[in-house]
Every structure is written in structure tokens, then in C-alpha cells.
Design a protein around this motif. Sequence first.
Motif, PDB file in Angstrom:
ATOM      1  N   ILE A   1      23.239   4.025   6.899  1.00 37.01           N
ATOM      2  CA  ILE A   1      22.398   2.851   6.628  1.00 37.01           C
ATOM      3  C   ILE A   1      22.254   2.574   5.132  1.00 37.01           C
ATOM      4  O   ILE A   1      21.721   1.533   4.748  1.00 37.01           O
ATOM      5  N   GLY A   2      22.746   3.501   4.293  1.00 39.96           N
ATOM      6  CA  GLY A   2      22.616   3.321   2.856  1.00 39.96           C
ATOM      7  C   GLY A   2      21.264   3.790   2.357  1.00 39.96           C
ATOM      8  O   GLY A   2      20.284   3.802   3.108  1.00 39.96           O
ATOM      9  N   GLU A   3      21.201   4.179   1.101  1.00 39.61           N
ATOM     10  CA  GLU A   3      19.942   4.672   0.522  1.00 39.61           C
ATOM     11  C   GLU A   3      19.425   3.643  -0.479  1.00 39.61           C
ATOM     12  O   GLU A   3      19.645   3.741  -1.678  1.00 39.61           O
ATOM     13  N   HIS A   4      18.739   2.650   0.064  1.00 37.44           N
ATOM     14  CA  HIS A   4      18.169   1.574  -0.742  1.00 37.44           C
ATOM     15  C   HIS A   4      16.672   1.517  -0.459  1.00 37.44           C
ATOM     16  O   HIS A   4      16.176   0.587   0.177  1.00 37.44           O
ATOM     17  N   ALA A   5      15.958   2.534  -0.889  1.00 35.23           N
ATOM     18  CA  ALA A   5      14.527   2.653  -0.595  1.00 35.23           C
ATOM     19  C   ALA A   5      13.720   2.469  -1.875  1.00 35.23           C
ATOM     20  O   ALA A   5      14.058   3.038  -2.920  1.00 35.23           O
ATOM     21  N   TYR A   6      12.644   1.684  -1.762  1.00 33.60           N
ATOM     22  CA  TYR A   6      11.796   1.394  -2.915  1.00 33.60           C
ATOM     23  C   TYR A   6      10.333   1.580  -2.519  1.00 33.60           C
ATOM     24  O   TYR A   6       9.892   1.079  -1.482  1.00 33.60           O
ATOM     25  N   LEU A   7       9.607   2.303  -3.359  1.00 36.30           N
ATOM     26  CA  LEU A   7       8.176   2.512  -3.156  1.00 36.30           C
ATOM     27  C   LEU A   7       7.443   1.624  -4.150  1.00 36.30           C
ATOM     28  O   LEU A   7       7.570   1.792  -5.369  1.00 36.30           O
ATOM     29  N   VAL A   8       6.698   0.632  -3.624  1.00 34.47           N
ATOM     30  CA  VAL A   8       6.029  -0.336  -4.486  1.00 34.47           C
ATOM     31  C   VAL A   8       4.525  -0.278  -4.255  1.00 34.47           C
ATOM     32  O   VAL A   8       4.046   0.301  -3.270  1.00 34.47           O
ATOM     33  N   ALA A   9       3.791  -0.887  -5.142  1.00 35.21           N
ATOM     34  CA  ALA A   9       2.323  -0.871  -5.053  1.00 35.21           C
ATOM     35  C   ALA A   9       1.863  -1.613  -3.805  1.00 35.21           C
ATOM     36  O   ALA A   9       2.439  -2.623  -3.401  1.00 35.21           O
ATOM     37  N   GLY A  10       0.797  -1.086  -3.199  1.00 36.74           N
ATOM     38  CA  GLY A  10       0.227  -1.726  -2.014  1.00 36.74           C
ATOM     39  C   GLY A  10      -0.302  -0.700  -1.043  1.00 36.74           C
ATOM     40  O   GLY A  10      -0.504   0.473  -1.378  1.00 36.74           O
ATOM     41  N   GLY A  11      -0.552  -1.137   0.196  1.00 34.19           N
ATOM     42  CA  GLY A  11      -1.033  -0.242   1.233  1.00 34.19           C
ATOM     43  C   GLY A  11      -2.545  -0.233   1.342  1.00 34.19           C
ATOM     44  O   GLY A  11      -3.265  -0.801   0.499  1.00 34.19           O
ATOM     45  N   HIS A  12      -3.019   0.417   2.415  1.00 32.79           N
ATOM     46  CA  HIS A  12      -4.457   0.484   2.695  1.00 32.79           C
ATOM     47  C   HIS A  12      -4.869   1.908   3.044  1.00 32.79           C
ATOM     48  O   HIS A  12      -4.037   2.732   3.452  1.00 32.79           O
ATOM     49  N   ASP A  13      -6.155   2.178   2.891  1.00 35.24           N
ATOM     50  CA  ASP A  13      -6.735   3.411   3.407  1.00 35.24           C
ATOM     51  C   ASP A  13      -7.064   3.212   4.877  1.00 35.24           C
ATOM     52  O   ASP A  13      -7.005   2.101   5.409  1.00 35.24           O
ATOM     53  N   VAL A  14      -7.458   4.303   5.530  1.00 29.80           N
ATOM     54  CA  VAL A  14      -7.722   4.245   6.956  1.00 29.80           C
ATOM     55  C   VAL A  14      -8.908   3.337   7.288  1.00 29.80           C
ATOM     56  O   VAL A  14      -9.006   2.823   8.398  1.00 29.80           O
ATOM     57  N   ASP A  15      -9.784   3.107   6.322  1.00 42.69           N
ATOM     58  CA  ASP A  15     -10.936   2.228   6.561  1.00 42.69           C
ATOM     59  C   ASP A  15     -10.656   0.782   6.194  1.00 42.69           C
ATOM     60  O   ASP A  15     -11.557  -0.062   6.216  1.00 42.69           O
ATOM     61  N   GLY A  16      -9.405   0.468   5.838  1.00 46.32           N
ATOM     62  CA  GLY A  16      -9.033  -0.907   5.547  1.00 46.32           C
ATOM     63  C   GLY A  16      -9.083  -1.293   4.087  1.00 46.32           C
ATOM     64  O   GLY A  16      -8.626  -2.384   3.714  1.00 46.32           O
ATOM     65  N   ARG A  17      -9.614  -0.432   3.213  1.00 45.50           N
ATOM     66  CA  ARG A  17      -9.641  -0.752   1.788  1.00 45.50           C
ATOM     67  C   ARG A  17      -8.232  -0.645   1.203  1.00 45.50           C
ATOM     68  O   ARG A  17      -7.450   0.193   1.599  1.00 45.50           O
TER      69      ARG A  17
ATOM     70  N   VAL B   1      16.071  -5.805   6.003  1.00 41.64           N
ATOM     71  CA  VAL B   1      15.053  -5.141   5.193  1.00 41.64           C
ATOM     72  C   VAL B   1      13.923  -4.658   6.094  1.00 41.64           C
ATOM     73  O   VAL B   1      13.458  -5.401   6.972  1.00 41.64           O
ATOM     74  N   ALA B   2      13.502  -3.402   5.878  1.00 46.26           N
ATOM     75  CA  ALA B   2      12.355  -2.828   6.584  1.00 46.26           C
ATOM     76  C   ALA B   2      11.162  -2.811   5.641  1.00 46.26           C
ATOM     77  O   ALA B   2      11.255  -2.280   4.526  1.00 46.26           O
ATOM     78  N   VAL B   3      10.047  -3.397   6.084  1.00 41.78           N
ATOM     79  CA  VAL B   3       8.827  -3.460   5.282  1.00 41.78           C
ATOM     80  C   VAL B   3       7.777  -2.582   5.953  1.00 41.78           C
ATOM     81  O   VAL B   3       7.432  -2.807   7.118  1.00 41.78           O
ATOM     82  N   VAL B   4       7.271  -1.600   5.203  1.00 38.03           N
ATOM     83  CA  VAL B   4       6.362  -0.609   5.781  1.00 38.03           C
ATOM     84  C   VAL B   4       5.150  -0.449   4.883  1.00 38.03           C
ATOM     85  O   VAL B   4       5.274   0.008   3.739  1.00 38.03           O
ATOM     86  N   GLY B   5       3.985  -0.829   5.373  1.00 38.78           N
ATOM     87  CA  GLY B   5       2.758  -0.669   4.615  1.00 38.78           C
ATOM     88  C   GLY B   5       1.931   0.489   5.145  1.00 38.78           C
ATOM     89  O   GLY B   5       1.837   0.694   6.355  1.00 38.78           O
ATOM     90  N   VAL B   6       1.336   1.248   4.236  1.00 43.67           N
ATOM     91  CA  VAL B   6       0.453   2.341   4.644  1.00 43.67           C
ATOM     92  C   VAL B   6      -0.743   1.751   5.398  1.00 43.67           C
ATOM     93  O   VAL B   6      -1.417   0.840   4.904  1.00 43.67           O
ATOM     94  N   PHE B   7      -0.960   2.211   6.627  1.00 51.57           N
ATOM     95  CA  PHE B   7      -2.019   1.725   7.516  1.00 51.57           C
ATOM     96  C   PHE B   7      -1.956   0.208   7.725  1.00 51.57           C
ATOM     97  O   PHE B   7      -2.988  -0.456   7.891  1.00 51.57           O
ATOM     98  N   SER B   8      -0.752  -0.336   7.770  1.00 51.53           N
ATOM     99  CA  SER B   8      -0.617  -1.781   8.006  1.00 51.53           C
ATOM    100  C   SER B   8      -1.089  -2.228   9.388  1.00 51.53           C
ATOM    101  O   SER B   8      -1.455  -3.407   9.539  1.00 51.53           O
ATOM    102  N   PRO B   9      -1.106  -1.351  10.430  1.00 49.05           N
ATOM    103  CA  PRO B   9      -1.684  -1.817  11.691  1.00 49.05           C
ATOM    104  C   PRO B   9      -3.156  -2.206  11.582  1.00 49.05           C
ATOM    105  O   PRO B   9      -3.684  -2.905  12.446  1.00 49.05           O
ATOM    106  N   ILE B  10      -3.838  -1.759  10.518  1.00 47.81           N
ATOM    107  CA  ILE B  10      -5.227  -2.150  10.297  1.00 47.81           C
ATOM    108  C   ILE B  10      -5.301  -3.525   9.641  1.00 47.81           C
ATOM    109  O   ILE B  10      -6.151  -4.351   9.985  1.00 47.81           O
TER     110      ILE B  10
END
Length: 513
Positions: free
Chosen positions: A109-125, A149-158
Amino acid sequence: MRYRIGIDVGGTNTDAVILDEALSVVASVKSPTTRDTGEGVAAAIDAVLAASGVDPADIAWAMLGTTHCTNAIVERRGLGRVGILRLGAPATTAVPPLEGWPDDLRQAIGEHAYLVAGGHDVDGREISPLDEREVRDACRRMRGEVDAVAVVGVFSPIDERQEERVAEIVAEELDLPVSRSARIGSLGLLERENATVLNAALMQTLRSMAHGFVAALTARGITARPYFGQNDGTLMQLEYALEFPVLTIGCGPTNSIRGAAHLSGATDALVVDIGGTTTDIGVLVGGFPRQSAHAVEIGGIRTNFRMPDVLSVGLGGGTVVRPAGPDVELGPDSVGYRLTREALSFGGTTTTATDVALAVGGAHIADAVAPSLDHAVALTGWAAIRELLEESIDRMKPNAAPIPVILVGGGSIIAPAELEGVDTLVRPQHFGAANAVGAALGDVAGQVERIYQTDGDRRASRRDAAQEAAERARLAGADPSTVEVVAIEELPVSYMDGQAVQIRARAVGRLVA
């Protein structure tokens, strides 16, 4: 009269059935799977149309269940190159994307991974605000190097808003398909990320399969709306399947379980599906497959999306049987779709489980002859088949009491007529095409899993989850007027106060007329 055609593509055989409006089987056929799966599907369509005498113009729905995506992951072939945008910096840096993936799959699948600013805590902050310029820079570096492209946010289901905005930026910068984690997996960053990346890698894989399926239907004058089987026993229309191809993984065993329930009339039992290469054992609960409560590994990758609770063992009609001193060794290799060329019973030179069953009189095949197999080897092999099936059934039973078992699959002729620990052993009519029957049967479903912050009154949150599940069912192809919410489940959330609740909702509707 309008009809349904159901097709299931397995590693050994491609099965096809036609059902009438009462969901009775009009005709069923089994043909060998080909290297080019599209050719095998076309041949199966031709055969079942000839067997049924149904006018292709009278077929209103066409359903396909396939292991194509599963095979692509396991065999590391036909996968698209994926760019990964994880929204989580400055957190989550200790465990980068693709951590623990096999090297050959990472390369595929290739190694094209980037960690960028964003995401949430478990309480939604917010962990940190989304940096749109950083996202655009990452997109420009991926240009021409990735297919999705795969977009993955920390606690994005919240809170999905950051993922939604990044998907808009990717569309502006790259004009490529986007796989968003909040739409695919549940809580659990790494497993959800893995499922999202696999989904992105499979988009072009399923697109090529879908193109062959639609072309085969069109060439035969079938104007039916095409659907793909999901891994929970329901269906999704073509456009939805192309967006979420990972949901087709596991639909093979699920289709068999659903088909077995329909053909036998049972609602609670074990289903033993014996194919040419493997035996899959699932649990039928209320007419639907029991879902696994554990994370599922696919091709060495740990994921957390819904999958049927199935035990797979290396026993099928084409399983190679070898003498090993006083005992025999069963597989795990199989002659698969080459059974009718390589098995002793068909003039070949390889001893298979089918040969053993024929030699001891446990099975009969019209165009095969009982092989001249050493009697001791045949009896020992027959005992080994019985022992492996009994042990496998025992592992899946809910308790020690005997349980009804439904035998399906073309390879089920190798199963003994009686098995220890089994109450009743049922082999229904059309048992060989149960997986295709299951593919043709399904309703359309939508499911959502989300964490809500409440003020103590959870009714509004339950309504919101129910509406989202109903909308997902509509997008998957359900007739909106028939959609019903069939289950809402509330779960406590660890490490949070009593105002937070995790809600799972599931809605089901009938096919669009």
C-alpha cells in the motif's frame, strides 16, 4: 413475477441461485471458480439462467457475495496505494500509523503516512486545533503517489467535524477517494485506523470486481439493481459498497449462515459450511449470524469493525490426505477448484478428503468413481475427518449439551451422517448453494456507534443514533418507507463521568422495489 439472482464467489466454486418473490429457490448451480473471477461469475449466471428458464428481463435484483477483498489482503495483490492522515499531534506520536503491519503489506500500500495536528480527547475536547495548511502540505507531498486517502482522527466517533473538513481539503487538493474512520470503525484508535486504511486500499480492488459484475449482467440483458453482501448478513447497493469495500470482508461465511437458516427453517443452531478448502462454523441466533465480540485479524492486521463469529479450519472437499505412519495428515493444503482434475475419484493422482468419503461409502457423486484407496488409509482418514469436525463443533457450542447442526456447502458430502455432541444433523435441499441463497436473501442495514454527552436524559441521544442508523440504511440501498430501528444498545464508557454514554443503533429495511 420478479426474481432475485444471488451469486457467491468462493475459492473453489462460484455458486448461483434464482429466487422468486416468495424467496423459494427456482434453480441453483455450482461452477468452478476461475482465475479471472469475472469469467466465473458470467459462467454461473449463464448456467443458472439456463437451469431456471427465467427471462433475464424479469430479474429485478442481483446480489454478489465475494471473498475478492479478503483474498486481496491475504495475498497482497491488487491493493491500492494509500495516503494516511492521522489527526492527533502532538499526541499519539509514540505509535505511528501502520505499526505492527507485516512488511509485505506495508510495501503493497506504500508508506505515505502523516501525523498532523488535531484530534479529540475522550470527553470531546480538542487535543489541538486542525492545522489546514499542514494538511494541504501533506496532500501535495502525496500527489501522484497514492490512489486513495485514509483520514483518521483520535476519538473522531465522538466528533467527526475535523475528519469531515480534512476530507473536503483532500477533495480540493487531490480529487481522490477518501476513507473516513468515523464511518467505518468504533472506538480504539489503532484498530479503527487499520480498518480505515484497508478500506482505502480496497476501493480500486472492489471497483474492478464490480465493473466485471455489472458488465456480465448488462451483457445478458439483466437491468437489475446490483447489491453486494456485507459481513453482518445484510446487503448494500453498489455505490455504498464502493465507498466501504472493507464491509464485504467476511460476507462468505455470513451468507452461508443466512442461507442455511432460510433453507432449513431453523433460527438457532450451529451452521457448518464445508467448501473445497475450508470449513467455516458459525452460530445462528434468531436467524442471523452471531457477531464476534473480539477484535478481528485480517491478513495479520488487527481491526475492530463488525464481523461474524466464525471458526475456520483447514478441511474441505479438496483437502489433501497424506499417510503419516499409522495415522493420516489432513491438509492444510487443498486442490481447490482443481478437484475434478486432480482427485483420485476423477482420474487424478492426489488423495483428497472427497476420495476418502467415497472410498468408505460415506458419500456418492454421480460422475465420480470410488477410488482404489488402501482400506486402512481410508478408515483412518474418515476417522480423522470425524474427529476434526467434532472438535471444531465443540469449540463453537454455547454449552456442553447436544445442539442442532445444519450442514451446507458443496464439500459437506464428506461429513459423517452422525457426529458426537450433535442433537440433529440437517442437510437441507440446495445445501450446496446456501451461500448464494444467503447473498440473495438479505435486507439492507445501517449501523452507528457513537459516544454522547448527556445531561442525564438519554432520549435525545438515542433518537439521534437511531436517525443516523436509519440514514445509513437508506444510503446502503434500503427503501426509506420500510426502514425500522431494530436494536439500540447503551454501554458505559470507561474513564468518564456518568454523563457520557456509548450508543449502538442498528436499522434494517427492505430492498428498493
